[in-house]
Design an enzyme around this catalytic site. Sequence first.
Site, short mmCIF file in Angstrom:
data_model
loop_
_atom_site.label_atom_id
_atom_site.label_comp_id
_atom_site.label_asym_id
_atom_site.label_seq_id
_atom_site.Cartn_x
_atom_site.Cartn_y
_atom_site.Cartn_z
N ASP A 160 0.74 -1.17 -0.08
CA ASP A 160 0.07 -0.13 0.01
C ASP A 160 0.91 1.22 0.05
O ASP A 160 1.79 1.31 0.82
CB ASP A 160 -0.95 -0.08 1.19
CG ASP A 160 -1.79 -1.11 1.20
OD1 ASP A 160 -2.88 -0.85 0.35
OD2 ASP A 160 -1.92 -2.07 1.78
N THR A 161 0.46 2.06 -0.94
CA THR A 161 1.84 3.10 -1.41
C THR A 161 0.92 4.35 -1.85
O THR A 161 -0.26 4.28 -2.17
CB THR A 161 2.56 2.76 -2.68
OG1 THR A 161 3.42 1.49 -2.04
CG2 THR A 161 3.46 3.86 -2.98
N THR A 162 1.62 5.59 -1.62
CA THR A 162 0.85 6.76 -2.33
C THR A 162 1.79 7.24 -3.37
O THR A 162 3.22 7.14 -3.06
CB THR A 162 0.37 7.87 -1.34
OG1 THR A 162 -0.66 8.47 -1.93
CG2 THR A 162 1.62 8.61 -0.80
N MET A 212 0.94 3.00 -8.29
CA MET A 212 1.16 2.17 -6.74
C MET A 212 0.72 0.53 -6.71
O MET A 212 0.05 0.32 -7.84
CB MET A 212 0.25 3.10 -5.76
CG MET A 212 0.21 4.35 -6.04
SD MET A 212 -1.23 5.09 -4.89
CE MET A 212 -1.50 6.44 -5.98
#
Length: 580
Positions: free
Chosen positions: A387-389, A469
């Site tokens: 989980d990334t932005t 992402m």
Amino acid sequence: MHRRSFLATLPALAASPAFALDPIRGGDRVTGAQFAGRSTVWGTQGAAATAHPMASLIGIDILRQGGSAIDAAIAINAALGFLEPISCGIGGDAYVMLWDPKVKKVIGFNGSGRSPKGMSLEHVRSKAKDGHIPSWGSVSVSVPGAVDTWGQMHAKYGKLKFAEVLAPAIALCERGVPVAQTIAYYLNASYRRFTNPASGIEEVQNFLKTYAPNGRAPREGEIFRNPDLGATYRYLAANGPRSFYEGQIADTIDTYFKRIGGHLRKSDLSAHKGEYSEPLKTTYRGVEVLGLGANTQGLSTLQMMNILENFDLKGMGFQTTASLHTQIEAKRLAFEDRAKFFGDPDFSKMPVEALLSKAYAKEQASKIRQDAILPRVVPYEAPARGDTTYFTVSDKDGMMVSWIQSNYRGMGSGLVADGLGFMFQDRGELFSLRDGSPNIYAPGKRPFHTIIPGFACKDGQPWLSFGVMGGDMQPQGQAQILVNMIDYGLGLQEAGDSPRWHHEGSSEPTGEMATGTGTLNLENGVPLETRAGLEKLGWAIKAAPGGYGGYQAIMTQNDPLGRAYAAATEMRKDGLALAY
């Protein structure tokens, strides 16, 4: 949620006979691709594309105040650490590529942190589950590099005072905001995960105090505040970025990890310093594509593009069986090299020149068959959903910033230090415990990283600042965006809204070996004829409503009257693109 399907958001109607035959699809567009969720945004003075509307608005406001694209990027990142804690925050790492108009080149920065120097391989192995480092708890924590990235970027490229850059995020933390739909979904998933007695997390009361103050995670539309994070930001605004690593925050972190039996110490924090990194480069049909090298998977995108350049994808047709099959096989070939060679370059070397060569790509391409799946893929002989932005910003001076920041899996490790208001990353989960691996755990080492910013140039000028992402989806997603734009002529927004594929089951740098030919996930928008064709070839197709990443992008277009910026965002999440 299935692509452009309202069923997930209309549970009462979903059971109705009127909705039983086919999911409701989006309305028709009068121009552009029918599958596009919105139009590309255009401006001349600056643009911002982020995973949350308020963060995009903050970025534009900072630009209008006279800030640089880096000022806006830091302000966005700080805001997203509050607005989107399920993906990012100052407990995680960051990577940057930016076009510096003064030197007229792309600059890279590696802002990843190292494992605690006092935590041995033997200790990590004693905590292993099924031969791998646990996803949560202190053994998965490495030094957070995000704030140092802010500091170094601001010192070189900032125009506003650091306190001015953090002011909007501080106001949001203290005032509170309604929680967006996708963020609420993942916050509740994290709540269930971290409160599970089997999670192995040493301490969860701080998580509950920060993110579930009413005894549960906030729901969509409910106002959420994080005064502890606001206070942390105020301390950084007053004392500067290095105070995170050398001041009271570092003391609090040291005390906290000692209390819970973890190994992260103030000495680990004070020793941290991110570094500038020369991007790797290749060309794809005349476009220069750039990616950061180890310890990231940026090389995988470039390898995929090198392989695909040997095929007439345009002639194969958009979203056809032949086109998708070829792209998927290129991914499988590139990912075996990723599993064998990628790691911290301070601890092991990889044959970058050979892996990036056009000759090697031609050899790899010759293995791909149009009538069958490669039964076995081997690496050059010389897991992972995160989980990334990702966000991107451009300014009136021509600077374009491609920035990615993450806590890795879920919200991170589950650990929140006393009163600081942010969660520590679990990036250390991506170390291998397999002897001989270049990515094997060691004290003071950087783990393999999935997060990669994207950038492309045309004729020596910046063209595209973009990212996708989502763990191992990132190189796959970047390649699909480039193919959609370069081979199929899609616009910036259409390239991201196009249905995606995601292949799982390749070998991993964490030690997992490939499982047969893997599993292929396809979004609903992939034509049924193409899906049937892929199944006939032998691909094991899985219906998966998520895991296709999150896309933001800014494109530069030169006009006789001046520069124009195009901005696009991800229809699968809560984001917004703005330009002015």
